[in-house]
Design a protein around this motif. Structure first.
Motif, PDB file in Angstrom:
ATOM      1  N   VAL A   1       9.825  16.570  11.057  1.00  0.00           N
ATOM      2  CA  VAL A   1       9.889  15.591  12.140  1.00  0.00           C
ATOM      3  C   VAL A   1       8.585  14.808  12.244  1.00  0.00           C
ATOM      4  O   VAL A   1       8.593  13.616  12.583  1.00  0.00           O
ATOM      5  CB  VAL A   1      10.244  16.276  13.483  1.00  0.00           C
ATOM      6  CG1 VAL A   1       9.105  17.182  13.947  1.00  0.00           C
ATOM      7  CG2 VAL A   1      10.574  15.242  14.552  1.00  0.00           C
ATOM      8  N   VAL A   2       7.454  15.456  11.952  1.00  0.00           N
ATOM      9  CA  VAL A   2       6.158  14.759  11.984  1.00  0.00           C
ATOM     10  C   VAL A   2       6.108  13.721  10.875  1.00  0.00           C
ATOM     11  O   VAL A   2       5.714  12.567  11.088  1.00  0.00           O
ATOM     12  CB  VAL A   2       4.994  15.763  11.844  1.00  0.00           C
ATOM     13  CG1 VAL A   2       3.668  15.011  11.702  1.00  0.00           C
ATOM     14  CG2 VAL A   2       4.943  16.692  13.051  1.00  0.00           C
ATOM     15  N   ARG A   3       6.511  14.125   9.669  1.00  0.00           N
ATOM     16  CA  ARG A   3       6.504  13.176   8.551  1.00  0.00           C
ATOM     17  C   ARG A   3       7.436  11.994   8.815  1.00  0.00           C
ATOM     18  O   ARG A   3       7.106  10.842   8.516  1.00  0.00           O
ATOM     19  CB  ARG A   3       6.900  13.874   7.248  1.00  0.00           C
ATOM     20  CG  ARG A   3       5.958  14.975   6.800  1.00  0.00           C
ATOM     21  CD  ARG A   3       6.179  15.344   5.335  1.00  0.00           C
ATOM     22  NE  ARG A   3       7.576  15.614   5.017  1.00  0.00           N
ATOM     23  CZ  ARG A   3       8.160  16.805   5.159  1.00  0.00           C
ATOM     24  NH1 ARG A   3       7.463  17.831   5.633  1.00  0.00           N
ATOM     25  NH2 ARG A   3       9.423  16.976   4.818  1.00  0.00           N
ATOM     26  N   ALA A   4       8.613  12.275   9.392  1.00  0.00           N
ATOM     27  CA  ALA A   4       9.583  11.218   9.650  1.00  0.00           C
ATOM     28  C   ALA A   4       9.055  10.219  10.678  1.00  0.00           C
ATOM     29  O   ALA A   4       9.113   8.998  10.478  1.00  0.00           O
ATOM     30  CB  ALA A   4      10.898  11.826  10.124  1.00  0.00           C
ATOM     31  N   GLY A   5       8.521  10.732  11.794  1.00  0.00           N
ATOM     32  CA  GLY A   5       8.018   9.852  12.839  1.00  0.00           C
ATOM     33  C   GLY A   5       6.809   9.056  12.400  1.00  0.00           C
ATOM     34  O   GLY A   5       6.718   7.844  12.643  1.00  0.00           O
ATOM     35  N   LEU A   6       5.876   9.741  11.750  1.00  0.00           N
ATOM     36  CA  LEU A   6       4.666   9.068  11.295  1.00  0.00           C
ATOM     37  C   LEU A   6       4.992   8.072  10.184  1.00  0.00           C
ATOM     38  O   LEU A   6       4.449   6.961  10.151  1.00  0.00           O
ATOM     39  CB  LEU A   6       3.660  10.106  10.802  1.00  0.00           C
ATOM     40  CG  LEU A   6       2.279   9.601  10.391  1.00  0.00           C
ATOM     41  CD1 LEU A   6       1.623   8.832  11.531  1.00  0.00           C
ATOM     42  CD2 LEU A   6       1.395  10.778   9.965  1.00  0.00           C
ATOM     43  N   GLY A   7       5.900   8.465   9.302  1.00  0.00           N
ATOM     44  CA  GLY A   7       6.282   7.571   8.222  1.00  0.00           C
ATOM     45  C   GLY A   7       6.895   6.279   8.735  1.00  0.00           C
ATOM     46  O   GLY A   7       6.619   5.193   8.229  1.00  0.00           O
ATOM     47  N   GLN A   8       7.738   6.400   9.758  1.00  0.00           N
ATOM     48  CA  GLN A   8       8.365   5.215  10.334  1.00  0.00           C
ATOM     49  C   GLN A   8       7.322   4.297  10.969  1.00  0.00           C
ATOM     50  O   GLN A   8       7.380   3.069  10.825  1.00  0.00           O
ATOM     51  CB  GLN A   8       9.408   5.626  11.374  1.00  0.00           C
ATOM     52  CG  GLN A   8      10.172   4.455  11.966  1.00  0.00           C
ATOM     53  CD  GLN A   8      11.273   4.905  12.923  1.00  0.00           C
ATOM     54  OE1 GLN A   8      11.353   6.078  13.278  1.00  0.00           O
ATOM     55  NE2 GLN A   8      12.111   3.981  13.344  1.00  0.00           N
TER      56      GLN A   8
ATOM     57  N   MET B   1       0.844  -1.198   0.000  1.00  0.00           N
ATOM     58  CA  MET B   1       0.000   0.000   0.000  1.00  0.00           C
ATOM     59  C   MET B   1       0.881   1.250   0.000  1.00  0.00           C
ATOM     60  O   MET B   1       1.999   1.242   0.538  1.00  0.00           O
ATOM     61  CB  MET B   1      -0.928   0.009   1.213  1.00  0.00           C
ATOM     62  CG  MET B   1      -0.211   0.158   2.552  1.00  0.00           C
ATOM     63  SD  MET B   1      -1.320   0.097   3.980  1.00  0.00           S
ATOM     64  CE  MET B   1      -1.740  -1.646   3.982  1.00  0.00           C
ATOM     65  N   ASN B   2       0.375   2.303  -0.603  1.00  0.00           N
ATOM     66  CA  ASN B   2       1.078   3.582  -0.644  1.00  0.00           C
ATOM     67  C   ASN B   2       0.299   4.618   0.158  1.00  0.00           C
ATOM     68  O   ASN B   2      -0.923   4.754  -0.020  1.00  0.00           O
ATOM     69  CB  ASN B   2       1.217   4.084  -2.087  1.00  0.00           C
ATOM     70  CG  ASN B   2       2.082   3.167  -2.929  1.00  0.00           C
ATOM     71  OD1 ASN B   2       3.010   2.552  -2.423  1.00  0.00           O
ATOM     72  ND2 ASN B   2       1.765   3.068  -4.211  1.00  0.00           N
ATOM     73  N   ILE B   3       0.981   5.327   1.037  1.00  0.00           N
ATOM     74  CA  ILE B   3       0.355   6.370   1.844  1.00  0.00           C
ATOM     75  C   ILE B   3       1.133   7.665   1.646  1.00  0.00           C
ATOM     76  O   ILE B   3       2.359   7.686   1.778  1.00  0.00           O
ATOM     77  CB  ILE B   3       0.338   5.997   3.338  1.00  0.00           C
ATOM     78  CG1 ILE B   3      -0.470   4.714   3.562  1.00  0.00           C
ATOM     79  CG2 ILE B   3      -0.242   7.138   4.173  1.00  0.00           C
ATOM     80  CD1 ILE B   3      -0.485   4.232   5.006  1.00  0.00           C
ATOM     81  N   LEU B   4       0.408   8.722   1.316  1.00  0.00           N
ATOM     82  CA  LEU B   4       1.015  10.049   1.145  1.00  0.00           C
ATOM     83  C   LEU B   4       0.822  10.852   2.424  1.00  0.00           C
ATOM     84  O   LEU B   4      -0.308  11.081   2.852  1.00  0.00           O
ATOM     85  CB  LEU B   4       0.370  10.774  -0.038  1.00  0.00           C
ATOM     86  CG  LEU B   4       0.761  12.245  -0.240  1.00  0.00           C
ATOM     87  CD1 LEU B   4       2.268  12.412  -0.422  1.00  0.00           C
ATOM     88  CD2 LEU B   4      -0.014  12.845  -1.421  1.00  0.00           C
ATOM     89  N   LEU B   5       1.921  11.272   3.037  1.00  0.00           N
ATOM     90  CA  LEU B   5       1.883  12.110   4.233  1.00  0.00           C
ATOM     91  C   LEU B   5       2.085  13.560   3.820  1.00  0.00           C
ATOM     92  O   LEU B   5       3.098  13.897   3.201  1.00  0.00           O
ATOM     93  CB  LEU B   5       2.984  11.696   5.215  1.00  0.00           C
ATOM     94  CG  LEU B   5       2.993  10.234   5.667  1.00  0.00           C
ATOM     95  CD1 LEU B   5       4.128   9.999   6.663  1.00  0.00           C
ATOM     96  CD2 LEU B   5       1.654   9.851   6.280  1.00  0.00           C
ATOM     97  N   VAL B   6       1.136  14.408   4.181  1.00  0.00           N
ATOM     98  CA  VAL B   6       1.215  15.826   3.826  1.00  0.00           C
ATOM     99  C   VAL B   6       1.246  16.643   5.111  1.00  0.00           C
ATOM    100  O   VAL B   6       0.234  16.791   5.798  1.00  0.00           O
ATOM    101  CB  VAL B   6       0.027  16.260   2.947  1.00  0.00           C
ATOM    102  CG1 VAL B   6       0.225  17.704   2.486  1.00  0.00           C
ATOM    103  CG2 VAL B   6      -0.131  15.333   1.752  1.00  0.00           C
ATOM    104  N   ASP B   7       2.422  17.141   5.459  1.00  0.00           N
ATOM    105  CA  ASP B   7       2.614  17.922   6.678  1.00  0.00           C
ATOM    106  C   ASP B   7       3.863  18.772   6.478  1.00  0.00           C
ATOM    107  O   ASP B   7       4.844  18.290   5.910  1.00  0.00           O
ATOM    108  CB  ASP B   7       2.782  17.007   7.894  1.00  0.00           C
ATOM    109  CG  ASP B   7       2.634  17.740   9.218  1.00  0.00           C
ATOM    110  OD1 ASP B   7       3.493  18.610   9.505  1.00  0.00           O
ATOM    111  OD2 ASP B   7       1.690  17.441   9.957  1.00  0.00           O
ATOM    112  N   ASP B   8       3.820  20.021   6.921  1.00  0.00           N
ATOM    113  CA  ASP B   8       4.965  20.904   6.687  1.00  0.00           C
ATOM    114  C   ASP B   8       6.066  20.744   7.726  1.00  0.00           C
ATOM    115  O   ASP B   8       7.089  21.421   7.658  1.00  0.00           O
ATOM    116  CB  ASP B   8       4.512  22.372   6.610  1.00  0.00           C
ATOM    117  CG  ASP B   8       3.834  22.862   7.874  1.00  0.00           C
ATOM    118  OD1 ASP B   8       3.171  22.042   8.536  1.00  0.00           O
ATOM    119  OD2 ASP B   8       3.955  24.052   8.197  1.00  0.00           O
ATOM    120  N   HIS B   9       5.887  19.846   8.693  1.00  0.00           N
ATOM    121  CA  HIS B   9       6.908  19.605   9.706  1.00  0.00           C
ATOM    122  C   HIS B   9       7.651  18.302   9.385  1.00  0.00           C
ATOM    123  O   HIS B   9       7.054  17.213   9.410  1.00  0.00           O
ATOM    124  CB  HIS B   9       6.300  19.524  11.105  1.00  0.00           C
ATOM    125  CG  HIS B   9       5.715  20.827  11.559  1.00  0.00           C
ATOM    126  ND1 HIS B   9       4.379  21.131  11.387  1.00  0.00           N
ATOM    127  CD2 HIS B   9       6.287  21.909  12.146  1.00  0.00           C
ATOM    128  CE1 HIS B   9       4.147  22.343  11.883  1.00  0.00           C
ATOM    129  NE2 HIS B   9       5.290  22.835  12.335  1.00  0.00           N
TER     130      HIS B   9
END
Length: 222
Positions: free
Chosen positions: A11-18, A1-9
């Motif tokens: 650190v948020v993208r990195a933590g959530l992505g992991q 599955m592919n999930i697109l994370l859209v956030d201007d921070h």
């Protein structure tokens, strides 16, 4: 599955992505602004977009209906737990809405449900939406992101001059915007707008009657 994370921070993208890559074995795509997010979403066609509303520029509320019209599912992950933001996002096409205070297990549950096309709203926010269905049945879909911010500040009891200073705009700009919000929501008086803003955040109902709290705020706000 592919999930697109859209956030201007970042650190948020990195933590959530992991978290999502590990727990869901997902391929993570990232965007920090609305133009990049829209371009990536239309070309990559992710299974789900996890979207923050507070993006620079046009913002998440601008992006939501465009993602909806492209047939994409969107879970809003926002700093705002106020039901007025949730109602606006759902009206704009979000599949679900959760706040950034949600726990990891509940977030994963929200993502799974949103990917299956099921509407998921964080429990506390869902409760407030249900409690204030009469208020939130008003035409909140016409409110802009700036309108929502001003409504939130009014609900916190802040004056227009204080709101203007916080937003970095003139008092006249905030006063004019408040006037347009009243027109959009069908309320006649500033005191009624304040009570409506308070009701969407702190509980209670809106009946259009003035009370001691709104009387005390009116001289400065007007």
């Amino acid at each position: 599955m592919n999930i697109l994370l859209v956030d201007d921070h970042t650190v948020v993208r990195a933590g959530l992505g992991q978290l999502l890559a590990t727990a869901l074995d997902a391929t993570i795509l990232e965007a920090a602004d609305t133009p990049t997010a829209l371009d990536l979403a239309l070309h990559a066609r992710p299974d789900l977009v996890v979207l923050d509303l507070g993006l620079p520029g046009a913002g998440g509320l601008w992006l939501l209906p465009r993602l909806r019209d492209a047939g994409l599912r969107v879970l809003v992950l926002s700093m705002h737990a106020d039901p007025i933001y949730a109602r606006r996002a759902l009206d704009a096409g979000a599949t679900g809405y959760v706040s950034k205070t949600i726990g990891p297990d509940d977030l994963l549950d929200a993502i799974r449900q949103a990917m299956n096309g099921q509407c998921y709203v964080e429990a506390g926010i869902a409760s407030m939406l249900s409690e204030h269905h009469d208020i939130l049945g008003r035409d909140f879909g016409r409110l802009t992101a700036r309108d929502l911010d001003i409504m939130r500040f009014l609900g916190e009891g802040r004056s227009l001059s204080d709101i203007a200073a916080t937003l970095g705009v003139s008092y006249k700009t905030v006063a004019n915007t408040a006037g347009m919000i009243k027109t959009k929501l069908g309320v006649a008086r500033t005191a009624d707008l304040i009570r409506l803003a308070i009701a969407t955040q702190a509980g209670g109902t809106f009946d259009g009657r003035e009370n001691a709290g709104t009387r005390a705020l009116r001289p400065e706000i007007l």
